[in-house]
Every structure is written in C-alpha cells, then in structure tokens.
Design an enzyme around this catalytic site. Sequence first.
Site, PDB file in Angstrom:
ATOM      1  N   ASN A  13       0.870  -1.184   0.000  1.00 33.43           N
ATOM      2  CA  ASN A  13       0.000   0.000   0.000  1.00 33.43           C
ATOM      3  C   ASN A  13       0.907   1.233   0.000  1.00 33.43           C
ATOM      4  OD1 ASN A  13      -1.801   2.042   0.492  1.00 33.43           O
ATOM      5  ND2 ASN A  13      -2.372   1.351   2.556  1.00 33.43           N
ATOM      6  N   TRP A  14       1.025   1.844  -1.153  1.00 35.03           N
ATOM      7  CA  TRP A  14       1.932   3.000  -1.265  1.00 35.03           C
ATOM      8  C   TRP A  14       1.327   4.263  -0.645  1.00 35.03           C
ATOM      9  CZ3 TRP A  14       5.027   3.294  -6.557  1.00 35.03           C
ATOM     10  CH2 TRP A  14       5.889   2.182  -6.634  1.00 35.03           C
ATOM     11  N   LYS A  15       0.042   4.229  -0.327  1.00 37.93           N
ATOM     12  CA  LYS A  15      -0.629   5.414   0.238  1.00 37.93           C
ATOM     13  C   LYS A  15      -0.384   6.623  -0.682  1.00 37.93           C
ATOM     14  CE  LYS A  15      -0.307   3.240   4.718  1.00 37.93           C
ATOM     15  NZ  LYS A  15      -0.247   3.350   6.169  1.00 37.93           N
TER      16      LYS A  15
ATOM     17  N   HIS B 131      -9.607   1.108   4.672  1.00 38.07           N
ATOM     18  CA  HIS B 131      -8.356   1.301   5.409  1.00 38.07           C
ATOM     19  C   HIS B 131      -8.630   2.266   6.568  1.00 38.07           C
ATOM     20  CE1 HIS B 131      -4.312   2.579   6.449  1.00 38.07           C
ATOM     21  NE2 HIS B 131      -3.871   1.501   5.836  1.00 38.07           N
TER      22      HIS B 131
ATOM     23  N   GLU C 290      -7.071   4.688   7.650  1.00 39.33           N
ATOM     24  CA  GLU C 290      -6.849   6.104   7.313  1.00 39.33           C
ATOM     25  C   GLU C 290      -8.058   6.679   6.575  1.00 39.33           C
ATOM     26  OE1 GLU C 290      -3.019   5.585   5.451  1.00 39.33           O
ATOM     27  OE2 GLU C 290      -2.176   5.047   7.405  1.00 39.33           O
TER      28      GLU C 290
ATOM     29  N   GLU D  28      -5.555  -4.905  10.466  1.00 43.17           N
ATOM     30  CA  GLU D  28      -4.557  -3.868  10.696  1.00 43.17           C
ATOM     31  C   GLU D  28      -4.878  -3.093  11.972  1.00 43.17           C
ATOM     32  OE1 GLU D  28      -2.430  -2.745   6.742  1.00 43.17           O
ATOM     33  OE2 GLU D  28      -4.152  -1.448   7.036  1.00 43.17           O
TER      34      GLU D  28
ATOM     35  N   GLY E 225       2.389   2.214  10.759  1.00 44.10           N
ATOM     36  CA  GLY E 225       3.385   3.281  10.632  1.00 44.10           C
ATOM     37  C   GLY E 225       4.089   3.636  11.929  1.00 44.10           C
TER      38      GLY E 225
ATOM     39  N   SER F 210       3.249  -2.196  10.342  1.00 45.49           N
ATOM     40  CA  SER F 210       4.681  -2.275  10.647  1.00 45.49           C
ATOM     41  C   SER F 210       5.321  -3.615  10.293  1.00 45.49           C
ATOM     42  CB  SER F 210       4.950  -1.912  12.116  1.00 45.49           C
ATOM     43  OG  SER F 210       4.564  -0.563  12.371  1.00 45.49           O
TER      44      SER F 210
ATOM     45  N   GLY G 100       2.744  -1.170   4.256  1.00 44.68           N
ATOM     46  CA  GLY G 100       2.796   0.239   3.880  1.00 44.68           C
ATOM     47  C   GLY G 100       4.224   0.667   3.596  1.00 44.68           C
ATOM     48  N   GLY G 101       4.850   1.277   4.595  1.00 50.31           N
ATOM     49  CA  GLY G 101       6.177   1.868   4.425  1.00 50.31           C
ATOM     50  C   GLY G 101       7.197   0.954   3.774  1.00 50.31           C
TER      51      GLY G 101
HETATM   52  P1  PGA Z   1       2.750   0.235   7.581  1.00 49.24           P
HETATM   53  O1  PGA Z   1       1.284   0.469   6.962  1.00 49.24           O
HETATM   54  O2  PGA Z   1       3.281  -1.044   7.014  1.00 49.24           O
HETATM   55  O3  PGA Z   1       3.539   1.436   7.112  1.00 49.24           O
HETATM   56  O4  PGA Z   1       2.590   0.174   9.051  1.00 49.24           O
HETATM   57  C1  PGA Z   1       0.403  -0.613   6.766  1.00 49.24           C
HETATM   58  C2  PGA Z   1      -0.898  -0.109   6.187  1.00 49.24           C
HETATM   59  O5  PGA Z   1      -1.387   0.942   6.605  1.00 49.24           O
HETATM   60  O6  PGA Z   1      -1.463  -0.753   5.284  1.00 49.24           O
END
Ligand code: PGA
Length: 246
Positions: free
Chosen positions: A10-12, A92, A94, A162, A168, A206, A227-228
């Site tokens: 997930n590149w956001k 998600h 977010e 999640e 993050g 994470s 994500g990251g």
């Molecule tokens: P993260 O994000 O790996 O940076 O914690 C995961 C996500 O929000 O899908």
Amino acid sequence: MAPRKIAAGNWKMNGDLAALAQLDALAGAVDGRCQVVICPPALLIHPMSSKSVPGIEVGGQDCHAKASGANTGDLAAAQLRDAGATHVILGHSERRADHGETDADVSAKAVAAHQAGLVTIICVGETEGQRDGGDTLQVISQQLAGSVPDCATAENTVIAYEPVWAIGTGRTPTDDQIAEVHARIRADLSKRFADGADMALLYGGSVKAANAAQIFAIADVNGALVGGASLKAEDFAPIIAALAAA
Ligand code: PGA
C-alpha cells in the site's frame, strides 16, 4: 482450496512516475509462490499496470460505491479496472478516520468493486483505546459483519487485519495477539460464508523484513498488507521471499 498467499503493498500517498522503477527491481523477487499486488496512488495505476511486470498485480486504494455520476474527485471501481487494477483496498483505517467511512460505506464500495470485477482487500482493526479497553475482538467482529458484503467469496475478497496503533508506528502486536484476532476473523467468516475457510487473511501494521517470517508462521496469516516497507524494492523483496517460503 487453501487460502492463497498475498503480499500486498500500500503505497498510500507516496510515489511518482520515477518510483515505477521499483517494480523492475522487484521483478526478480516474484516467483509465483505467492501473489504480489501493489496499490499505488490512483494516478500511477495505469502506468504501473502498463509496465506489465510478470507476477505483479496492481490495485487501487479506494473506490466509490456508485458506478458513475456527479462525484467530484472520486473514482468508480470500473474506472480502476479500466486502468488495469485487479484489486482495491477498502476501509483502510486512514480512510475511516480521515474521510469518515463507515462499515456500511465500505460494504457498499465492496459490492461496487465486485460488480466491476475487482478483488477487494477489506481492512479491519482496533484502535489502541479499544484494545486497552478489552474490546478488540468485539470491534473486529462488528467491522467484519458490517464491512464485508453478502456477495463476498474467497475469490473476490481478502481481509486485512490492521491494528490502527501498529500502522506506521514500528509497533506490532504479539504473535498471540495476531493469532487471536485472525482466529476470530476466520471463525466469523467460516460461520457466514460457505468458503470462509478459504478467504485469505492478511496482517498489516509495521510489517518489515525483520519480522515478516515470524508473522507469516502464525496460524491463519496468509500474507501481509505492507505500507512503508513496500515503497522500496530492497525492503519489499525480502517480505515477498519470506511469504513465498512460509
Ligand atoms: P505500515 O502500513 O506497514 O507502514 O505500518 C500498513 C498499512 O497501513 O497498510
């Protein structure tokens, strides 16, 4: 059918056209032993899918519940499909927090995505306060019941657990905490859907090279939503390798 294994990135709101070079660097890590899906910002879906890197599928990060209309700034599921997406992340945390998305919104979007032929990656997860209050399993069951539509199957639906407090932050739940929630998700899905035992369940929050193998060894963890650590091939490739070997 056993649940398929999926490493989803997930590149956001990160990345640009130059970042597509990461796919070339990732290509060597993809060997068909697990599915690899990258969900970039919507503008990059078409250029990314046009690169046609074997073994790497492309997904959106959200879609609208309607097929078309006066919805400025939104994207329909069929438009994502038209641009080359095969998957879409929905619900998600977010989006739930920043855009006020409810379980009912997520479910309606999932119906639209399925109608457009997209596989949905539906996210659920508790906040830190909910975990501290002992409400985690109840929250997860409630989100699942409300966010996953009746048309969900093991083919068109993937669930991502999640925990909001792990996204993050560099913090991850214990193995037992992940196992407990995934067991609950599996039980709920198996009760409700004929093929609930075959739906892929991802852990997200994470995930990195250093903890991937341990997380993939947990029962009912069929992959990760990353994500990251999905932004750079050097970080994502070892996660893919760990899942392939799991
Ligand atoms: P993260 O994000 O790996 O940076 O914690 C995961 C996500 O929000 O899908």
